[in-house]
Design a protein around this motif. Structure first.
Motif, PDB file in Angstrom:
ATOM      1  N   LEU A  50       0.844  -1.197   0.000  1.00 45.06           N
ATOM      2  CA  LEU A  50       0.000   0.000   0.000  1.00 45.06           C
ATOM      3  C   LEU A  50       0.881   1.250   0.000  1.00 45.06           C
ATOM      4  O   LEU A  50       1.667   1.458   0.913  1.00 45.06           O
ATOM      5  CB  LEU A  50      -0.900  -0.017   1.245  1.00 45.06           C
ATOM      6  N   GLU A  64      -3.190   4.860   0.444  1.00 41.22           N
ATOM      7  CA  GLU A  64      -3.488   4.765   1.873  1.00 41.22           C
ATOM      8  C   GLU A  64      -4.326   5.967   2.315  1.00 41.22           C
ATOM      9  O   GLU A  64      -5.221   5.843   3.157  1.00 41.22           O
ATOM     10  CB  GLU A  64      -2.187   4.708   2.682  1.00 41.22           C
ATOM     11  N   ASN A  75      -7.868   5.789   4.243  1.00 43.78           N
ATOM     12  CA  ASN A  75      -8.069   6.474   5.529  1.00 43.78           C
ATOM     13  C   ASN A  75      -9.294   7.377   5.523  1.00 43.78           C
ATOM     14  O   ASN A  75     -10.015   7.462   6.504  1.00 43.78           O
ATOM     15  CB  ASN A  75      -6.829   7.281   5.907  1.00 43.78           C
TER      16      ASN A  75
END
Length: 328
Positions: A205, A210, A214
């Protein structure tokens, strides 16, 4: 880009080849018939090299080399005999890293690669992957209605004041690159993508994907204000090839497909997956375009065509689910 064989018989180098952008670049170069010398830090790390070795054409035309950003002359073997060099290797961390951890590898690594290029008479053009971080981090970014373009430069003092070490690293690396290129007669082009999204070829990742995970899961913003400059990884890889192949390509190119908000990504995700619960801090009803934008006009003049945000987000999310980084 058409799948022609314009690279047949030509050798190019891609540094940091296991990365998100670089993996796509290697794939597109192989599709176009190029022989690719690809550098990685560890030839025995399957998470870095297995996906590259599995690409179409890799058995015949992909050569892997070990190279370290901070090790002088380590790029010499990979660069030797190449017509083009694509320098994508640089650390990407927006937080949690010290100034030295980001600035030293970015600047010294760039100069190490360029020194290898200066030694090799076969190299006719170098393309460096920079970032909008070396364009927009200055006092002008707070001007209402501002539109940044290639004439903008990030201000190192402003980056220092804000402790924006990633922005500082990209700014100082770009400055060092242009100075070295001028002094050594290197034909240099720099590319400045925003937040790069899209499907992952590598099994790990990366930072930008990422960030997508998130804020889909937690509503956690990578940038304050929720304003993002999105660009598809496939468009960025394509832009690298155009920057090398188009004879008139020169200078800097900002690569931003869409200036938008994180909320626009979440809306697309919810349309695709109606069962998803949007984070509590989801903000709706924002203006269509943010008050501060980055222009894509110069990149379009090079021939870059930008993928729609809807398709980029769809392909990103599907890829993240397939690789078990996202569970919806």
């Amino acid at each position: 880009m058409e799948n022609n064989k314009s690279g047949k018989g030509k050798i190019v180098c891609v540094t940091g080849a296991s990365g998100f952008i670089a993996s796509w670049l290697v794939q597109l170069l192989l599709q176009r018939g190029y022989t690719v010398n690809a550098t990685v830090r560890n030839l025995n790390d399957t998470s870095k090299v297995a996906h590259l070795r599995s690409l179409d054409g890799a058995n015949e035309r992909l050569h892997l080399f070990k190279a370290e950003l901070l090790e002088e002359q380590s790029f010499d073997p990979a660069v030797d005999g190449c017509e083009g060099v694509f320098h994508t290797a640089s650390p990407v961390f927006l937080t949690g890293k010290s100034k030295e951890e980001l600035v030293n590898p970015a600047v010294k690594g760039t100069l190490n690669v360029l020194q290898s290029c200066a030694k090799s008479p076969s190299v006719r053009r170098v393309v460096i992957t920079s970032s909008t971080a070396s364009v927009v981090c200055n006092k002008n970014m707070s001007t209402p209605g501002a539109v940044a373009d290639e004439t903008w430069y990030s201000d190192p003092e402003f980056c220092e004041e804000r402790k924006d070490w990633y922005q500082l690293s990209k700014t100082l690396a770009e400055q060092a690159a242009w100075k070295f290129a001028k002094e050594n007669g290197i034909d240099l082009v720099t590319l400045h993508p925003g937040l790069v999204i899209g499907p992952l070829l590598q099994p790990t990742l990366n930072f930008s994907c990422e960030a997508i995970v998130n804020f889909i899961i937690e509503g956690k913003e990578a940038w304050s204000g929720g304003i993002y400059r999105f660009v598809d990884v496939r468009d960025v890889a394509n832009a690298h090839i155009l920057a090398f192949e188009v004879p008139s390509a020169n200078g800097r190119y900002c690569l931003v497909g869409v200036n938008g908000y994180s909320s626009s990504v979440l809306k697309i995700v919810q349309n695709l997956y109606p069962s998803i619960t949007l984070p509590e801090n989801f903000e709706d009803g924002l203006p269509i375009t943010p008050h501060f934008q980055v222009s894509s006009e110069r990149a379009k003049s090079l021939g870059v065509k930008f993928t729609s945000l809807e398709l980029s987000v769809k392909d990103t999310v599907e890829s993240l689910i397939e690789k078990n980084f996202l569970h919806i």
